[in-house]
Design a protein around this motif. Structure first.
Motif, PDB file in Angstrom:
ATOM      1  N   UNK A 201     -17.736  66.605 -25.991  1.00  0.00           N
ATOM      2  CA  UNK A 201     -17.599  65.186 -26.319  1.00  0.00           C
ATOM      3  C   UNK A 201     -18.909  64.453 -26.102  1.00  0.00           C
ATOM      4  N   UNK A 202     -19.590  64.764 -25.012  1.00  0.00           N
ATOM      5  CA  UNK A 202     -20.901  64.154 -24.785  1.00  0.00           C
ATOM      6  C   UNK A 202     -21.872  64.533 -25.901  1.00  0.00           C
ATOM      7  N   UNK A 203     -21.816  65.798 -26.321  1.00  0.00           N
ATOM      8  CA  UNK A 203     -22.683  66.227 -27.412  1.00  0.00           C
ATOM      9  C   UNK A 203     -22.304  65.544 -28.717  1.00  0.00           C
ATOM     10  N   UNK A 204     -21.011  65.326 -28.937  1.00  0.00           N
ATOM     11  CA  UNK A 204     -20.567  64.650 -30.156  1.00  0.00           C
ATOM     12  C   UNK A 204     -21.060  63.206 -30.205  1.00  0.00           C
ATOM     13  N   UNK A 205     -20.943  62.508 -29.084  1.00  0.00           N
ATOM     14  CA  UNK A 205     -21.429  61.122 -29.042  1.00  0.00           C
ATOM     15  C   UNK A 205     -22.945  61.089 -29.211  1.00  0.00           C
ATOM     16  N   UNK A 261     -23.329  56.873 -19.604  1.00  0.00           N
ATOM     17  CA  UNK A 261     -23.306  58.023 -18.710  1.00  0.00           C
ATOM     18  C   UNK A 261     -22.745  57.653 -17.342  1.00  0.00           C
ATOM     19  N   UNK A 262     -23.195  56.532 -16.787  1.00  0.00           N
ATOM     20  CA  UNK A 262     -22.759  56.150 -15.453  1.00  0.00           C
ATOM     21  C   UNK A 262     -21.331  55.600 -15.436  1.00  0.00           C
ATOM     22  N   UNK A 263     -20.933  54.882 -16.482  1.00  0.00           N
ATOM     23  CA  UNK A 263     -19.624  54.241 -16.494  1.00  0.00           C
ATOM     24  C   UNK A 263     -18.527  55.114 -17.098  1.00  0.00           C
ATOM     25  N   UNK A 264     -18.905  56.082 -17.937  1.00  0.00           N
ATOM     26  CA  UNK A 264     -17.887  56.891 -18.629  1.00  0.00           C
ATOM     27  C   UNK A 264     -18.026  58.371 -18.300  1.00  0.00           C
ATOM     28  N   UNK A 265     -19.188  58.966 -18.633  1.00  0.00           N
ATOM     29  CA  UNK A 265     -19.285  60.415 -18.564  1.00  0.00           C
ATOM     30  C   UNK A 265     -19.315  60.956 -17.144  1.00  0.00           C
ATOM     31  N   UNK A 266     -20.034  60.296 -16.234  1.00  0.00           N
ATOM     32  CA  UNK A 266     -20.047  60.795 -14.853  1.00  0.00           C
ATOM     33  C   UNK A 266     -18.646  60.765 -14.234  1.00  0.00           C
ATOM     34  N   UNK A 267     -17.883  59.675 -14.380  1.00  0.00           N
ATOM     35  CA  UNK A 267     -16.496  59.724 -13.874  1.00  0.00           C
ATOM     36  C   UNK A 267     -15.651  60.804 -14.546  1.00  0.00           C
ATOM     37  N   UNK A 408     -27.909  69.079  -9.448  1.00  0.00           N
ATOM     38  CA  UNK A 408     -28.919  69.090 -10.506  1.00  0.00           C
ATOM     39  C   UNK A 408     -28.310  68.686 -11.840  1.00  0.00           C
ATOM     40  N   UNK A 409     -27.061  69.109 -12.093  1.00  0.00           N
ATOM     41  CA  UNK A 409     -26.388  68.731 -13.343  1.00  0.00           C
ATOM     42  C   UNK A 409     -26.202  67.225 -13.424  1.00  0.00           C
ATOM     43  N   UNK A 410     -25.894  66.596 -12.285  1.00  0.00           N
ATOM     44  CA  UNK A 410     -25.726  65.142 -12.278  1.00  0.00           C
ATOM     45  C   UNK A 410     -27.013  64.429 -12.634  1.00  0.00           C
ATOM     46  N   UNK A 411     -28.148  65.046 -12.320  1.00  0.00           N
ATOM     47  CA  UNK A 411     -29.448  64.440 -12.641  1.00  0.00           C
ATOM     48  C   UNK A 411     -29.910  64.807 -14.045  1.00  0.00           C
ATOM     49  N   UNK A 412     -29.702  66.074 -14.452  1.00  0.00           N
ATOM     50  CA  UNK A 412     -30.232  66.548 -15.723  1.00  0.00           C
ATOM     51  C   UNK A 412     -29.370  66.156 -16.911  1.00  0.00           C
TER      52      UNK A 412
END
Length: 583
Positions: A201-205, A261-267, A408-412
């Motif tokens: 989904x992240x890749x699609x957006x 990323x901070x409001x949607x994908x990280x959660x 590292x994933x959270x940063x990269x």
């Protein structure tokens, strides 16, 4: 007596020590403000979409217009994503559970993902404008459908691959507990598919941002259609050669991506961690303050008890009753069965008619057109394969390394998402100037531009596969002191192989799709082209030559489907048999 207060004893009251009413208000206030902001944004969009049609709006290059354009683009991408999510779940479920449908749906999915966005443009825009001829909604729906065609296919492939690779013991447990289809989907299939679906989904957006310029500003039969948004802003700035406007547009786009990323994908990533298939709790898990806030919100929990839980219970009861009815002896075909058969026959009849029309249009192609299409197909094929090889050289090791380390994933991850979202055509001036200095033309530049748009499909899928590796298997490798090479050979590569195949399939389709913006680029009033199917499709779209457009699209789809059936399909079978994660 002194009136001076002793501030040395003053300290902040911990969150947990606040009164219940106060802590509840503090927790719910951000949620209420976010809900009000979303409601206001929906009203503004509804007012704009209901206005009279204006498909040739002037694009302001002043930075003050960027917030409004960002809202319009974000709304189009959001609506397209919701449609894509529903489509991917339904399509993948049918393909994974019906062998007869699978033989048709998966090749069809291969075909659809190989068709460039611009090839959908004429039919989509004509159909949507015909539905709402006097309202802006028609053109907006056309743009949304175009964005949908650029982001849905890898999501459908991801869900399909996950459902086909569910461990056998989980399927046997569902059978033993006599779960209904709905219970099996909600409690086993969807959770098992969640991690791969989230990363795709992240890749699609990100892909939607990548193709936004082509979906908001395009030429159709000598008509210049423009919709206000970040994509049209960047395209207009690129056409004008205004580097300041290009940088301002990219800055706003990056800011929107970081906020998402901070409001949607990280959660969502932190929430999806609970669906990881393992027997030992991971030492490190992704965290999100936003997710913690949402979980503590009494407003959301109360709304869930009122709406979500009753709906879930009603659906479970409905499908349970339906399952009991299906066990009864089959009777004669009822009205709904005949209606379904009639619809299928009508669809087949309509398909035959459309194929006949396509044949008539293809018959108008001259030998010169056919020769140009075949030559362009060969050139684009070589570029696509070179792009996949170059992308895999770094995405596989980096993806595994990042996926095994949640911190590292959270940063990269946001950095990769930003890089995947920046439109290649917006970077074209920089790439072009660099290639002119070092020597090389658009033939090499097109590979660079295709690489910028497609390598992320492989990277995101490999990261998802590495994240899904059970902790107990990693601990076994540590206990037996396997060397790094042995860990890669016995654990990492076999575990990410199903995700890697999905990444290659979607990256291949994305590379063919990206050829339309990599082989035909406008900059400062000039058009730069190179030999390839993408350039032929873009040129045919601009001139309204539908015969060449159809011919190039058919050849591209045929090449992608043939390669998928000969290579990727066999790798899918290998992934679902030999490299399935089960005991």
């Amino acid at each position: 007596m002194s009136n001076v207060q002793d501030n040395s004893t003053t300290r902040l009251v911990p969150w947990s020590a606040l009164p219940t009413s106060a802590s509840s208000l503090v927790r719910d206030l951000p949620v209420m403000l976010a809900a009000l902001a979303m409601f206001y944004g929906l009203l503004a969009l509804a007012r704009y979409w209901a206005a009279p049609v204006n498909a040739q709006a002037a694009i302001e290059l002043h930075p003050s217009a960027l917030p409004k354009y960002a809202l319009y683009s974000l709304a189009r991408i959001g609506v397209a994503y919701l449609i894509s999510l529903v489509f991917a779940l339904v399509y993948a479920y049918i393909a994974a559970h019906n062998a007869r449908a699978e033989r048709v749906l998966i090749p069809l999915l291969d075909t659809l993902q190989s068709i460039p966005v611009l090839s959908f443009l004429p039919g989509v825009m004509v159909a949507m404008v015909a539905l709402f001829p006097s309202r802006q909604l028609g053109v907006e729906l056309g743009s949304i459908v175009l964005i949908f065609t650029g982001q849905v296919w890898n999501m459908a492939f991801s869900v399909y691959s996950s459902m086909k690779n569910i461990p056998r013991e989980m399927q046997e447990a569902a059978t033993v507990y006599r779960l209904s289809r709905w219970q099996k989907f909600m409690q086993m299939e969807l959770p098992y598919s969640t991690i791969g679906l989230v990363w795709n989904s992240m890749m699609s957006v990100a892909g939607a941002w990548f193709f936004l310029m082509a979906c908001e500003m395009f030429t159709l039969q000598n008509h210049d259609l423009r919709l206000p948004g970040l994509g049209s802003y960047l395209q207009s700035a690129s056409n004008a050669g205004d580097m300041r406007a290009i940088l301002a547009g990219l800055a706003v786009m990056i800011a929107v991506i970081v906020l998402m990323d901070q409001l949607i994908w990280r959660p969502v990533i932190a929430w999806s961690e609970k669906f990881k298939f393992e027997q030992v709790e991971a030492l490190q898990a992704p965290r999100s303050p936003i997710l913690d806030l949402l979980r503590r919100s009494r407003l959301l929990s109360g709304a869930s008890r009122v709406t979500t839980e009753p709906a879930r219970e009603a659906l479970m009861l409905y499908f349970a009753r339906k399952r009991e009815k299906s066990r009864a002896p089959a009777g004669p075909a009822n009205l709904s069965t005949w209606i379904g058969r009639t619809i299928i026959l009508a669809a087949v009849f309509g398909l035959v008619i459309e194929v006949g029309r396509m044949g008539v249009m293809l018959a108008k192609l001259s030998p010169t057109d056919l020769s140009g299409i075949l030559t362009g197909a060969g050139a684009t094929f070589l570029r696509v394969e070179a792009t996949l090889i170059l992308a895999s050289l770094w995405t596989i090791p980096v993806g595994v390394y990042v996926g095994l380390r949640p911190k590292l994933a959270a940063f990269a991850q946001p950095l990769a998402q930003i890089a995947a979202s920046v439109p290649a055509t917006a970077l074209f001036p920089i790439v072009l100037l660099f290639l002119i200095r070092v020597g090389g033309g658009l033939g090499i530049g097109s590979i660079v531009l295709m690489l910028l748009g497609t390598q992320w499909y492989i990277l995101f899928n490999v990261i998802a596969g590495a994240i899904s590796i059970p902790t107990d298997l990693k601990e076994v490798c540590a206990i037996f002191r396997l060397s790094p090479i042995e860990r890669w050979r016995r654990l990492f590569l076999p575990a990410v192989f199903p995700y890697l195949v999905t990444g290659f399939v979607t990256a291949s389709g994305g590379a063919w799709n990206a050829s339309i913006v990599a082989e035909y680029v406008r900059f400062q009033g000039q058009t730069f082209t190179t030999t390839g199917l993408g350039a032929i499709i873009s040129r045919a779209t601009d001139s309204g030559n539908f015969a060449v457009l159809l011919g190039a699209t058919v050849v591209m789809a045929a090449m992608v489907v043939t390669f998928n059936r000969l290579v990727w399909r066999r790798l899918y079978v290998l992934a679902s048999t030999r490299y399935k994660l089960e005991t």
